[in-house]
Design a protein around this motif. Sequence first.
Motif, PDB file in Angstrom:
ATOM      1  N   ARG A 169       0.835  -1.211   0.000  1.00 21.05           N
ATOM      2  CA  ARG A 169       0.000   0.000   0.000  1.00 21.05           C
ATOM      3  C   ARG A 169       0.865   1.256   0.000  1.00 21.05           C
ATOM      4  N   LEU A 170       1.920   1.272   0.807  1.00 23.53           N
ATOM      5  CA  LEU A 170       2.795   2.433   0.859  1.00 23.53           C
ATOM      6  C   LEU A 170       3.508   2.658  -0.475  1.00 23.53           C
ATOM      7  N   MET A 171       3.983   1.573  -1.059  1.00 19.10           N
ATOM      8  CA  MET A 171       4.685   1.709  -2.336  1.00 19.10           C
ATOM      9  C   MET A 171       3.740   2.099  -3.462  1.00 19.10           C
ATOM     10  N   ALA A 172       2.496   1.648  -3.401  1.00 23.21           N
ATOM     11  CA  ALA A 172       1.519   2.061  -4.409  1.00 23.21           C
ATOM     12  C   ALA A 172       1.286   3.573  -4.351  1.00 23.21           C
ATOM     13  N   GLU A 173       1.269   4.128  -3.148  1.00 27.05           N
ATOM     14  CA  GLU A 173       1.131   5.577  -3.022  1.00 27.05           C
ATOM     15  C   GLU A 173       2.338   6.304  -3.610  1.00 27.05           C
ATOM     16  N   VAL A 174       3.534   5.725  -3.440  1.00 29.89           N
ATOM     17  CA  VAL A 174       4.727   6.317  -4.056  1.00 29.89           C
ATOM     18  C   VAL A 174       4.575   6.333  -5.572  1.00 29.89           C
ATOM     19  N   VAL A 175       4.109   5.232  -6.136  1.00 31.16           N
ATOM     20  CA  VAL A 175       3.932   5.148  -7.588  1.00 31.16           C
ATOM     21  C   VAL A 175       2.894   6.156  -8.064  1.00 31.16           C
ATOM     22  N   GLU A 176       1.812   6.287  -7.317  1.00 32.33           N
ATOM     23  CA  GLU A 176       0.766   7.230  -7.713  1.00 32.33           C
ATOM     24  C   GLU A 176       1.250   8.671  -7.714  1.00 32.33           C
ATOM     25  N   ASN A 177       2.217   8.984  -6.855  1.00 36.62           N
ATOM     26  CA  ASN A 177       2.721  10.352  -6.737  1.00 36.62           C
ATOM     27  C   ASN A 177       3.980  10.610  -7.560  1.00 36.62           C
ATOM     28  N   LEU A 178       4.387   9.641  -8.381  1.00 32.21           N
ATOM     29  CA  LEU A 178       5.556   9.853  -9.226  1.00 32.21           C
ATOM     30  C   LEU A 178       5.271  10.904 -10.295  1.00 32.21           C
ATOM     31  N   ASP A 179       6.294  11.653 -10.640  1.00 32.55           N
ATOM     32  CA  ASP A 179       6.182  12.641 -11.711  1.00 32.55           C
ATOM     33  C   ASP A 179       6.079  11.904 -13.048  1.00 32.55           C
ATOM     34  N   PRO A 180       4.968  12.050 -13.791  1.00 31.51           N
ATOM     35  CA  PRO A 180       4.808  11.296 -15.040  1.00 31.51           C
ATOM     36  C   PRO A 180       5.608  11.870 -16.205  1.00 31.51           C
ATOM     37  N   ARG A 181       6.227  13.043 -16.038  1.00 31.39           N
ATOM     38  CA  ARG A 181       6.900  13.673 -17.174  1.00 31.39           C
ATOM     39  C   ARG A 181       8.082  12.876 -17.716  1.00 31.39           C
ATOM     40  N   PRO A 182       8.942  12.257 -16.872  1.00 27.17           N
ATOM     41  CA  PRO A 182      10.023  11.450 -17.458  1.00 27.17           C
ATOM     42  C   PRO A 182       9.512  10.315 -18.344  1.00 27.17           C
ATOM     43  N   VAL A 183       8.440   9.639 -17.902  1.00 23.62           N
ATOM     44  CA  VAL A 183       7.886   8.557 -18.716  1.00 23.62           C
ATOM     45  C   VAL A 183       7.330   9.099 -20.010  1.00 23.62           C
ATOM     46  N   ARG A 184       6.625  10.231 -19.942  1.00 20.75           N
ATOM     47  CA  ARG A 184       6.068  10.829 -21.155  1.00 20.75           C
ATOM     48  C   ARG A 184       7.157  11.289 -22.104  1.00 20.75           C
ATOM     49  N   ALA A 185       8.230  11.836 -21.546  1.00 21.67           N
ATOM     50  CA  ALA A 185       9.330  12.299 -22.399  1.00 21.67           C
ATOM     51  C   ALA A 185       9.987  11.134 -23.126  1.00 21.67           C
ATOM     52  N   LEU A 186      10.216  10.039 -22.421  1.00 24.06           N
ATOM     53  CA  LEU A 186      10.819   8.869 -23.054  1.00 24.06           C
ATOM     54  C   LEU A 186       9.890   8.275 -24.105  1.00 24.06           C
ATOM     55  N   THR A 187       8.595   8.266 -23.790  1.00 27.20           N
ATOM     56  CA  THR A 187       7.626   7.752 -24.764  1.00 27.20           C
ATOM     57  C   THR A 187       7.596   8.624 -26.013  1.00 27.20           C
ATOM     58  N   ALA A 188       7.679   9.938 -25.817  1.00 29.12           N
ATOM     59  CA  ALA A 188       7.680  10.856 -26.961  1.00 29.12           C
ATOM     60  C   ALA A 188       8.925  10.687 -27.817  1.00 29.12           C
ATOM     61  N   GLN A 189      10.020  10.241 -27.223  1.00 28.81           N
ATOM     62  CA  GLN A 189      11.260  10.010 -27.967  1.00 28.81           C
ATOM     63  C   GLN A 189      11.279   8.653 -28.667  1.00 28.81           C
ATOM     64  N   GLY A 190      10.195   7.902 -28.535  1.00 25.12           N
ATOM     65  CA  GLY A 190      10.082   6.628 -29.226  1.00 25.12           C
ATOM     66  C   GLY A 190      10.376   5.412 -28.382  1.00 25.12           C
ATOM     67  N   ALA A 191      10.592   5.587 -27.068  1.00 24.60           N
ATOM     68  CA  ALA A 191      10.847   4.441 -26.201  1.00 24.60           C
ATOM     69  C   ALA A 191       9.569   3.636 -26.002  1.00 24.60           C
ATOM     70  N   GLY A 192       9.714   2.346 -25.911  1.00 21.80           N
ATOM     71  CA  GLY A 192       8.572   1.487 -25.670  1.00 21.80           C
ATOM     72  C   GLY A 192       8.109   1.573 -24.228  1.00 21.80           C
ATOM     73  N   PRO A 193       6.947   1.027 -23.921  1.00 19.44           N
ATOM     74  CA  PRO A 193       6.436   1.088 -22.547  1.00 19.44           C
ATOM     75  C   PRO A 193       7.392   0.466 -21.517  1.00 19.44           C
ATOM     76  N   ALA A 194       8.027  -0.660 -21.881  1.00 21.95           N
ATOM     77  CA  ALA A 194       8.934  -1.315 -20.940  1.00 21.95           C
ATOM     78  C   ALA A 194      10.157  -0.451 -20.660  1.00 21.95           C
ATOM     79  N   HIS A 195      10.759   0.124 -21.700  1.00 22.53           N
ATOM     80  CA  HIS A 195      11.930   0.973 -21.514  1.00 22.53           C
ATOM     81  C   HIS A 195      11.570   2.261 -20.775  1.00 22.53           C
ATOM     82  N   ALA A 196      10.401   2.826 -21.089  1.00 17.81           N
ATOM     83  CA  ALA A 196       9.972   4.038 -20.386  1.00 17.81           C
ATOM     84  C   ALA A 196       9.769   3.768 -18.903  1.00 17.81           C
ATOM     85  N   PHE A 197       9.243   2.580 -18.599  1.00 14.82           N
ATOM     86  CA  PHE A 197       9.043   2.217 -17.193  1.00 14.82           C
ATOM     87  C   PHE A 197      10.379   1.986 -16.492  1.00 14.82           C
ATOM     88  N   LEU A 198      11.285   1.251 -17.137  1.00 15.71           N
ATOM     89  CA  LEU A 198      12.557   0.898 -16.511  1.00 15.71           C
ATOM     90  C   LEU A 198      13.459   2.103 -16.292  1.00 15.71           C
TER      91      LEU A 198
END
Length: 277
Positions: A169-198
């Motif tokens: 539960r605590l870690m799920a709250e950490v995930v929910e509060n993560l800044d989504p911009r790094p993932v979006r930036a990597l996705t916009a650069q053509g990274a796949g979902p797995a690479h954007a997550f990692l």
Amino acid sequence: MYSQSGGVVGGRAQPRRDRLLTGSGVLAGALVALSVWHLGIDVGTLWAGRTRSLLGDVASSTFPPRLGGAALGELARLSLETLAMAVIATVLASAGAVVVAFVAAGAGVRAGAASPAARTTSLAARAVLLACRAIPPPVWALLFLFVLFPGPLPGALALAVYNFGILGRLMAEVVENLDPRPVRALTAQGAGPAHAFLYGALPVALPRFAAYGLYRWEVTIRETVVVGLVGAGGLGRLLQTQLASFDYRSVVVTLAALVLLTFVVDLAGASLRRALR
């Protein structure tokens, strides 16, 4: 000079009274009074003659503590067993919680809205985490003792399941509060979902996950005593035997060993958390 409520009295800004906070304080006081009345708590028993007499009997039976080479050797062995139980429980709970946290948080770290399937899976994961932490460790220990031999393993597994529910539960709250911009930036650069997550979500979340795991490790050291009282190994099992035989001189030595072990683990956990910053 204006207050949040927009008024000035006597040249001084008057702070706005938070009605929700005030109402919560009044409700909490009312609940405490109602609970005391419902349970029929008699505070006078704390200083009654019988209480003082029993306390004196326990104190006279406790000191001086019973020390001996064989007893200290057994304490050292069970202290190591308690530490090992806490380590196994924390590692298992943390490993499972890291995996389930991202599922329980849904699509919070991914670009785009969550699909119905993702939301359903997230709710199911949250329900599992809730069930794991809703059942106290002694009950989990008794369940494992029914299918396993008495010893430290049922206690470690019981603590692992319980802490899995809390850490998830605590870690799920950490995930929910993560800044989504790094993932979006990597996705916009053509990274796949797995690479954007990692590369965009996991490196940011892992230090916080580790800090929560270390906090729970410190708590788990103390919780091993609780599961030990029902026969699941460690210092708690020894403490249960000593209490059953009214051996208070040995009880105080066992409690001192537990305090010392907790102190060492707290220092180690604090040092590791500072290294993660």
